[in-house]
Design a protein around this motif. Structure first.
Motif, PDB file in Angstrom:
ATOM      1  N   LEU A 128     -18.588  -7.310 -16.438  1.00  0.00           N
ATOM      2  CA  LEU A 128     -17.166  -7.494 -16.712  1.00  0.00           C
ATOM      3  C   LEU A 128     -16.342  -6.327 -16.168  1.00  0.00           C
ATOM      4  O   LEU A 128     -15.276  -6.528 -15.573  1.00  0.00           O
ATOM      5  CB  LEU A 128     -16.942  -7.647 -18.218  1.00  0.00           C
ATOM      6  N   LEU A 129     -16.848  -5.113 -16.359  1.00  0.00           N
ATOM      7  CA  LEU A 129     -16.168  -3.937 -15.822  1.00  0.00           C
ATOM      8  C   LEU A 129     -16.062  -4.018 -14.305  1.00  0.00           C
ATOM      9  O   LEU A 129     -15.003  -3.730 -13.720  1.00  0.00           O
ATOM     10  CB  LEU A 129     -16.923  -2.668 -16.230  1.00  0.00           C
ATOM     11  N   TYR A 130     -17.137  -4.436 -13.670  1.00  0.00           N
ATOM     12  CA  TYR A 130     -17.118  -4.594 -12.217  1.00  0.00           C
ATOM     13  C   TYR A 130     -16.097  -5.646 -11.793  1.00  0.00           C
ATOM     14  O   TYR A 130     -15.368  -5.460 -10.807  1.00  0.00           O
ATOM     15  CB  TYR A 130     -18.507  -4.983 -11.709  1.00  0.00           C
ATOM     16  N   LEU A 131     -16.038  -6.751 -12.521  1.00  0.00           N
ATOM     17  CA  LEU A 131     -15.115  -7.827 -12.168  1.00  0.00           C
ATOM     18  C   LEU A 131     -13.660  -7.370 -12.226  1.00  0.00           C
ATOM     19  O   LEU A 131     -12.847  -7.734 -11.366  1.00  0.00           O
ATOM     20  CB  LEU A 131     -15.319  -9.018 -13.107  1.00  0.00           C
ATOM     21  N   VAL A 132     -13.333  -6.564 -13.222  1.00  0.00           N
ATOM     22  CA  VAL A 132     -11.958  -6.059 -13.340  1.00  0.00           C
ATOM     23  C   VAL A 132     -11.611  -5.184 -12.135  1.00  0.00           C
ATOM     24  O   VAL A 132     -10.552  -5.338 -11.511  1.00  0.00           O
ATOM     25  CB  VAL A 132     -11.784  -5.268 -14.647  1.00  0.00           C
ATOM     26  N   VAL A 133     -12.530  -4.273 -11.786  1.00  0.00           N
ATOM     27  CA  VAL A 133     -12.302  -3.391 -10.633  1.00  0.00           C
ATOM     28  C   VAL A 133     -12.244  -4.203  -9.345  1.00  0.00           C
ATOM     29  O   VAL A 133     -11.392  -3.974  -8.477  1.00  0.00           O
ATOM     30  CB  VAL A 133     -13.420  -2.327 -10.551  1.00  0.00           C
ATOM     31  N   HIS A 134     -13.134  -5.179  -9.221  1.00  0.00           N
ATOM     32  CA  HIS A 134     -13.195  -6.016  -8.017  1.00  0.00           C
ATOM     33  C   HIS A 134     -11.912  -6.840  -7.850  1.00  0.00           C
ATOM     34  O   HIS A 134     -11.400  -6.985  -6.736  1.00  0.00           O
ATOM     35  CB  HIS A 134     -14.409  -6.936  -8.108  1.00  0.00           C
ATOM     36  N   MET A 135     -11.394  -7.359  -8.954  1.00  0.00           N
ATOM     37  CA  MET A 135     -10.172  -8.138  -8.885  1.00  0.00           C
ATOM     38  C   MET A 135      -8.984  -7.275  -8.428  1.00  0.00           C
ATOM     39  O   MET A 135      -8.189  -7.692  -7.581  1.00  0.00           O
ATOM     40  CB  MET A 135      -9.849  -8.751 -10.253  1.00  0.00           C
ATOM     41  N   VAL A 136      -8.890  -6.066  -8.993  1.00  0.00           N
ATOM     42  CA  VAL A 136      -7.811  -5.157  -8.594  1.00  0.00           C
ATOM     43  C   VAL A 136      -7.907  -4.844  -7.102  1.00  0.00           C
ATOM     44  O   VAL A 136      -6.895  -4.818  -6.385  1.00  0.00           O
ATOM     45  CB  VAL A 136      -7.857  -3.861  -9.426  1.00  0.00           C
ATOM     46  N   GLY A 137      -9.127  -4.629  -6.624  1.00  0.00           N
ATOM     47  CA  GLY A 137      -9.323  -4.378  -5.200  1.00  0.00           C
ATOM     48  C   GLY A 137      -8.927  -5.564  -4.345  1.00  0.00           C
ATOM     49  O   GLY A 137      -8.313  -5.413  -3.287  1.00  0.00           O
ATOM     50  N   ASN A 138      -9.263  -6.778  -4.820  1.00  0.00           N
ATOM     51  CA  ASN A 138      -8.904  -7.987  -4.074  1.00  0.00           C
ATOM     52  C   ASN A 138      -7.396  -8.145  -3.915  1.00  0.00           C
ATOM     53  O   ASN A 138      -6.914  -8.641  -2.890  1.00  0.00           O
ATOM     54  CB  ASN A 138      -9.460  -9.227  -4.779  1.00  0.00           C
ATOM     55  N   LEU A 139      -6.642  -7.727  -4.925  1.00  0.00           N
ATOM     56  CA  LEU A 139      -5.185  -7.887  -4.892  1.00  0.00           C
ATOM     57  C   LEU A 139      -4.522  -7.012  -3.833  1.00  0.00           C
ATOM     58  O   LEU A 139      -3.350  -7.223  -3.501  1.00  0.00           O
ATOM     59  CB  LEU A 139      -4.598  -7.589  -6.273  1.00  0.00           C
ATOM     60  N   LYS A 140      -5.261  -6.052  -3.289  1.00  0.00           N
ATOM     61  CA  LYS A 140      -4.720  -5.225  -2.205  1.00  0.00           C
ATOM     62  C   LYS A 140      -4.448  -6.041  -0.941  1.00  0.00           C
ATOM     63  O   LYS A 140      -3.753  -5.586  -0.038  1.00  0.00           O
ATOM     64  CB  LYS A 140      -5.669  -4.066  -1.892  1.00  0.00           C
ATOM     65  N   ILE A 141      -5.000  -7.251  -0.900  1.00  0.00           N
ATOM     66  CA  ILE A 141      -4.770  -8.095   0.272  1.00  0.00           C
ATOM     67  C   ILE A 141      -3.294  -8.454   0.408  1.00  0.00           C
ATOM     68  O   ILE A 141      -2.819  -8.761   1.504  1.00  0.00           O
ATOM     69  CB  ILE A 141      -5.647  -9.369   0.196  1.00  0.00           C
ATOM     70  N   PHE A 142      -2.546  -8.408  -0.703  1.00  0.00           N
ATOM     71  CA  PHE A 142      -1.121  -8.724  -0.664  1.00  0.00           C
ATOM     72  C   PHE A 142      -0.296  -7.616   0.000  1.00  0.00           C
ATOM     73  O   PHE A 142       0.885  -7.809   0.282  1.00  0.00           O
ATOM     74  CB  PHE A 142      -0.596  -8.974  -2.076  1.00  0.00           C
ATOM     75  N   PHE A 143      -0.918  -6.465   0.253  1.00  0.00           N
ATOM     76  CA  PHE A 143      -0.212  -5.347   0.891  1.00  0.00           C
ATOM     77  C   PHE A 143      -0.500  -5.257   2.384  1.00  0.00           C
ATOM     78  O   PHE A 143      -0.127  -4.281   3.028  1.00  0.00           O
ATOM     79  CB  PHE A 143      -0.599  -4.029   0.199  1.00  0.00           C
ATOM     80  N   GLY A 144      -1.188  -6.257   2.910  1.00  0.00           N
ATOM     81  CA  GLY A 144      -1.409  -6.322   4.346  1.00  0.00           C
ATOM     82  C   GLY A 144      -2.820  -5.962   4.767  1.00  0.00           C
ATOM     83  O   GLY A 144      -3.616  -5.433   3.982  1.00  0.00           O
ATOM     84  N   SER A 145      -3.121  -6.241   6.029  1.00  0.00           N
ATOM     85  CA  SER A 145      -4.475  -6.026   6.551  1.00  0.00           C
ATOM     86  C   SER A 145      -4.864  -4.555   6.573  1.00  0.00           C
ATOM     87  O   SER A 145      -6.009  -4.206   6.285  1.00  0.00           O
ATOM     88  CB  SER A 145      -4.595  -6.620   7.953  1.00  0.00           C
ATOM     89  N   GLY A 146      -3.905  -3.685   6.916  1.00  0.00           N
ATOM     90  CA  GLY A 146      -4.219  -2.261   6.990  1.00  0.00           C
ATOM     91  C   GLY A 146      -4.657  -1.702   5.650  1.00  0.00           C
ATOM     92  O   GLY A 146      -5.657  -0.978   5.560  1.00  0.00           O
ATOM     93  N   GLU A 147      -3.912  -2.055   4.610  1.00  0.00           N
ATOM     94  CA  GLU A 147      -4.232  -1.576   3.257  1.00  0.00           C
ATOM     95  C   GLU A 147      -5.568  -2.134   2.778  1.00  0.00           C
ATOM     96  O   GLU A 147      -6.393  -1.405   2.217  1.00  0.00           O
ATOM     97  CB  GLU A 147      -3.123  -1.993   2.295  1.00  0.00           C
TER      98      GLU A 147
END
Length: 255
Positions: A56-75
């Motif tokens: 569950l802890l991993y999933l929370v961190v992984h989800m936050v990382g996935n949301l970086k896709i909204f800031f563009g390819s470079g990010e």
């Protein structure tokens, strides 16, 4: 005095005690604490709870990382690269990432094995017919087993798609995770697989967090409402957070 007779009598009298001592030594060996924990139903439930919280802890961190896709390819690509250089120069390239992977694999194996063995014990202990009907369980409870199977199959597909590129559509590009994600969610089947798995994940987290809290002794009458609220909130946030990525690709918000 016949010494041979005396020795024979002594041997016969002493032999049972020797055998008894040998048997006592053999049977007095107690299983280790780890073995005792693993063999007990309570121990398996505790292992399920702890391994589930790790995931569950991993999933929370992984989800936050996935949301970086909204800031563009470079990010997004920079974040993916940072994961591989985490811990440098103390750790070599990708060592931290591999440590996380090993811990997660161990957690998944322990969680799945404990769940399977507890399920088998429950079926063996259950009588063929109940005199009284059992209370109807929640939808999440009744689908925990199928949800676990769906998630296990999804993990395999997800790794083959975005980690190794074995089943990836559009040509897998190592070092370009942003484009790989776009490729996956540009196909109808990629979206269906991912969204179905995330819905199963939400139900699994909702019931699993509650069960883990009860198993580890956190459940109290005064805390039940708070724990249920946390379980529902975690399930909702994780489901919406993960599903937002394929939806954004499908609608052209991320391209």
């Amino acid at each position: 005095m016949d010494m041979s007779h005396t020795m024979s009598w002594t041997d016969e009298a002493f032999r049972p005690s020797v055998v008894s001592m040998a048997l006592a030594t053999r049977t007095d060996r107690r299983p280790s604490m780890t073995r005792t924990l693993w063999d007990s139903s309570v121990g398996k439930k505790a292992i399920m709870a702890v391994s589930g919280l790790i995931m569950l802890l991993y999933l929370v961190v992984h989800m936050v990382g996935n949301l970086k896709i909204f800031f563009g390819s470079g990010e997004f690509n920079h974040y993916a690269h940072w994961l591989r250089t985490l811990g440098e120069p103390f750790l070599h390239y990708e060592w931290a990432l591999w440590i996380v992977r090993v811990v997660l694999v161990a957690a998944v194996v322990l969680h799945a094995t404990s769940a399977y063995q507890l399920s088998r014990r429950d079926l063996r202990a259950r009588p063929s017919k109940y005199v009284h009907k059992r209370p109807r369980a929640s939808y999440a409870t009744r689908t925990m087993r199928w949800g676990g199977i769906i998630l296990a199959l999804f993990i395999v597909w997800h790794l083959l798609d975005l980690t190794t590129g074995t089943v990836h559509s559009g040509g897998f590009q190592s070092g370009h995770p942003y484009q790989n994600v776009i490729d996956t969610f540009s196909t109808w089947y990629g979206n269906v697989i991912y969204i179905v798995a995330m819905l199963a994940l939400g139900l699994h987290v909702q019931h699993g967090f509650w069960s883990a809290a009860q198993t580890l002794g956190a459940g109290r009458t005064t805390r039940d409402r708070v724990l249920k609220t946390i379980a529902n909130a975690l399930a909702l946030v994780l489901t919406l957070g993960f599903i937002s990525v394929p939806v954004a690709v499908m609608t052209g918000v991320v391209s």
